[in-house]
Scaffold this motif. Sequence first.
Motif, PDB file in Angstrom:
ATOM      1  N   ARG A  56      30.387  31.718  50.135  1.00 21.49           N
ATOM      2  CA  ARG A  56      30.358  32.343  48.821  1.00 21.49           C
ATOM      3  C   ARG A  56      31.557  33.272  48.670  1.00 21.49           C
ATOM      4  O   ARG A  56      31.878  34.039  49.575  1.00 21.49           O
ATOM      5  CB  ARG A  56      29.062  33.141  48.672  1.00 21.49           C
ATOM      6  CG  ARG A  56      28.797  33.562  47.266  1.00 21.49           C
ATOM      7  CD  ARG A  56      27.377  34.131  47.143  1.00 21.49           C
ATOM      8  NE  ARG A  56      27.401  35.116  46.103  1.00 21.49           N
ATOM      9  CZ  ARG A  56      27.540  36.424  46.294  1.00 21.49           C
ATOM     10  NH1 ARG A  56      27.616  36.905  47.505  1.00 21.49           N
ATOM     11  NH2 ARG A  56      27.577  37.255  45.291  1.00 21.49           N
ATOM     12  N   VAL A  57      32.224  33.180  47.530  1.00 22.48           N
ATOM     13  CA  VAL A  57      33.351  34.068  47.239  1.00 22.48           C
ATOM     14  C   VAL A  57      32.775  35.433  46.899  1.00 22.48           C
ATOM     15  O   VAL A  57      32.057  35.590  45.915  1.00 22.48           O
ATOM     16  CB  VAL A  57      34.205  33.511  46.075  1.00 22.48           C
ATOM     17  CG1 VAL A  57      35.282  34.500  45.684  1.00 22.48           C
ATOM     18  CG2 VAL A  57      34.811  32.179  46.451  1.00 22.48           C
ATOM     19  N   LEU A  63      40.412  36.906  44.861  1.00 23.45           N
ATOM     20  CA  LEU A  63      40.811  35.498  44.927  1.00 23.45           C
ATOM     21  C   LEU A  63      41.889  35.215  43.886  1.00 23.45           C
ATOM     22  O   LEU A  63      42.886  34.552  44.176  1.00 23.45           O
ATOM     23  CB  LEU A  63      39.607  34.580  44.716  1.00 23.45           C
ATOM     24  CG  LEU A  63      39.906  33.078  44.679  1.00 23.45           C
ATOM     25  CD1 LEU A  63      40.513  32.607  45.987  1.00 23.45           C
ATOM     26  CD2 LEU A  63      38.637  32.298  44.361  1.00 23.45           C
ATOM     27  N   PHE A  64      41.714  35.731  42.685  1.00 24.22           N
ATOM     28  CA  PHE A  64      42.702  35.552  41.621  1.00 24.22           C
ATOM     29  C   PHE A  64      44.041  36.190  42.026  1.00 24.22           C
ATOM     30  O   PHE A  64      45.100  35.589  41.859  1.00 24.22           O
ATOM     31  CB  PHE A  64      42.176  36.144  40.316  1.00 24.22           C
ATOM     32  CG  PHE A  64      43.107  35.986  39.158  1.00 24.22           C
ATOM     33  CD1 PHE A  64      43.330  34.735  38.595  1.00 24.22           C
ATOM     34  CD2 PHE A  64      43.787  37.079  38.641  1.00 24.22           C
ATOM     35  CE1 PHE A  64      44.202  34.576  37.531  1.00 24.22           C
ATOM     36  CE2 PHE A  64      44.662  36.944  37.586  1.00 24.22           C
ATOM     37  CZ  PHE A  64      44.865  35.688  37.026  1.00 24.22           C
ATOM     38  N   ALA A 108      38.339  29.183  55.968  1.00 29.10           N
ATOM     39  CA  ALA A 108      39.399  30.187  55.835  1.00 29.10           C
ATOM     40  C   ALA A 108      40.628  29.797  56.662  1.00 29.10           C
ATOM     41  O   ALA A 108      41.766  29.978  56.217  1.00 29.10           O
ATOM     42  CB  ALA A 108      38.885  31.555  56.247  1.00 29.10           C
ATOM     43  N   ILE A 109      40.416  29.227  57.856  1.00 35.14           N
ATOM     44  CA  ILE A 109      41.540  28.767  58.675  1.00 35.14           C
ATOM     45  C   ILE A 109      42.272  27.632  57.964  1.00 35.14           C
ATOM     46  O   ILE A 109      43.506  27.600  57.913  1.00 35.14           O
ATOM     47  CB  ILE A 109      41.057  28.320  60.071  1.00 35.14           C
ATOM     48  CG1 ILE A 109      40.559  29.527  60.872  1.00 35.14           C
ATOM     49  CG2 ILE A 109      42.173  27.604  60.829  1.00 35.14           C
ATOM     50  CD1 ILE A 109      39.879  29.159  62.179  1.00 35.14           C
ATOM     51  N   GLU A 161      38.893  39.129  53.264  1.00 30.02           N
ATOM     52  CA  GLU A 161      38.202  39.964  52.271  1.00 30.02           C
ATOM     53  C   GLU A 161      37.514  39.100  51.202  1.00 30.02           C
ATOM     54  O   GLU A 161      36.405  39.430  50.784  1.00 30.02           O
ATOM     55  CB  GLU A 161      39.188  40.908  51.588  1.00 30.02           C
ATOM     56  CG  GLU A 161      39.732  41.979  52.520  1.00 30.02           C
ATOM     57  CD  GLU A 161      40.844  42.792  51.880  1.00 30.02           C
ATOM     58  OE1 GLU A 161      41.171  42.552  50.694  1.00 30.02           O
ATOM     59  OE2 GLU A 161      41.392  43.669  52.566  1.00 30.02           O
ATOM     60  N   ILE A 162      38.147  38.035  50.772  1.00 33.13           N
ATOM     61  CA  ILE A 162      37.590  37.185  49.719  1.00 33.13           C
ATOM     62  C   ILE A 162      36.297  36.538  50.180  1.00 33.13           C
ATOM     63  O   ILE A 162      35.299  36.519  49.459  1.00 33.13           O
ATOM     64  CB  ILE A 162      38.616  36.100  49.298  1.00 33.13           C
ATOM     65  CG1 ILE A 162      39.774  36.752  48.557  1.00 33.13           C
ATOM     66  CG2 ILE A 162      37.953  35.033  48.431  1.00 33.13           C
ATOM     67  CD1 ILE A 162      40.992  35.863  48.406  1.00 33.13           C
ATOM     68  N   PHE A 163      36.290  36.024  51.412  1.00 36.46           N
ATOM     69  CA  PHE A 163      35.118  35.314  51.909  1.00 36.46           C
ATOM     70  C   PHE A 163      34.280  36.166  52.858  1.00 36.46           C
ATOM     71  O   PHE A 163      33.238  35.722  53.336  1.00 36.46           O
ATOM     72  CB  PHE A 163      35.539  34.018  52.625  1.00 36.46           C
ATOM     73  CG  PHE A 163      36.191  33.040  51.712  1.00 36.46           C
ATOM     74  CD1 PHE A 163      35.461  32.415  50.712  1.00 36.46           C
ATOM     75  CD2 PHE A 163      37.536  32.740  51.817  1.00 36.46           C
ATOM     76  CE1 PHE A 163      36.047  31.499  49.853  1.00 36.46           C
ATOM     77  CE2 PHE A 163      38.137  31.830  50.965  1.00 36.46           C
ATOM     78  CZ  PHE A 163      37.390  31.216  49.995  1.00 36.46           C
TER      79      PHE A 163
END
Length: 165
Positions: A56-57, A63-64, A108-109, A161-163
């Motif tokens: 989940r974001v 993200l933007f 993420a990787i 941070e986003i994920f």
Amino acid sequence: MTPILRFLPAPMLSLILLVTWLLMVRSVTLGQLLLGVILAIGIPLLTRQFWLPFPRVKHPLKLFRFLLCVLGDIVVANLHVSLLILTPKREPHPGFVEYPLQVKDRLAITLLANTITMTPGTVSTNIRLDQTSLLIHVLDMKDEQKLIKEIHERYERPLREIFEC
């Protein structure tokens, strides 16, 4: 699981598949529409067992900002590579860098490796099996530690941070 999600596990993917099918056949006849619907429902149903759970974001605004940063870096890197090619006196200093990964989430990787590859002048070439480092080829490497720090600050830290991984 709701009945709709049982038959449409990825509604947006199904819609994209349907539209893509209709654009490929360049026809909106009843037969093509029916075949497109069958494909749009069938493909996600048959492949859902292979999907990784999408994290989940947690921070859509970050993200933007990350996407804007990557797009800006792509433009700057294109200019840098163009200048390197068009300047005959300047020779590139290619090399490999082993980037230590702090993020452990597979998605993420993958996003980090793809982000690095999309930026001209750098290519992700290998991820260690234990997922502790990423091997990167750099077209014009001046300072290895500076590059590692830049990748960490501009790409890996925002992805963490986003994920939240």
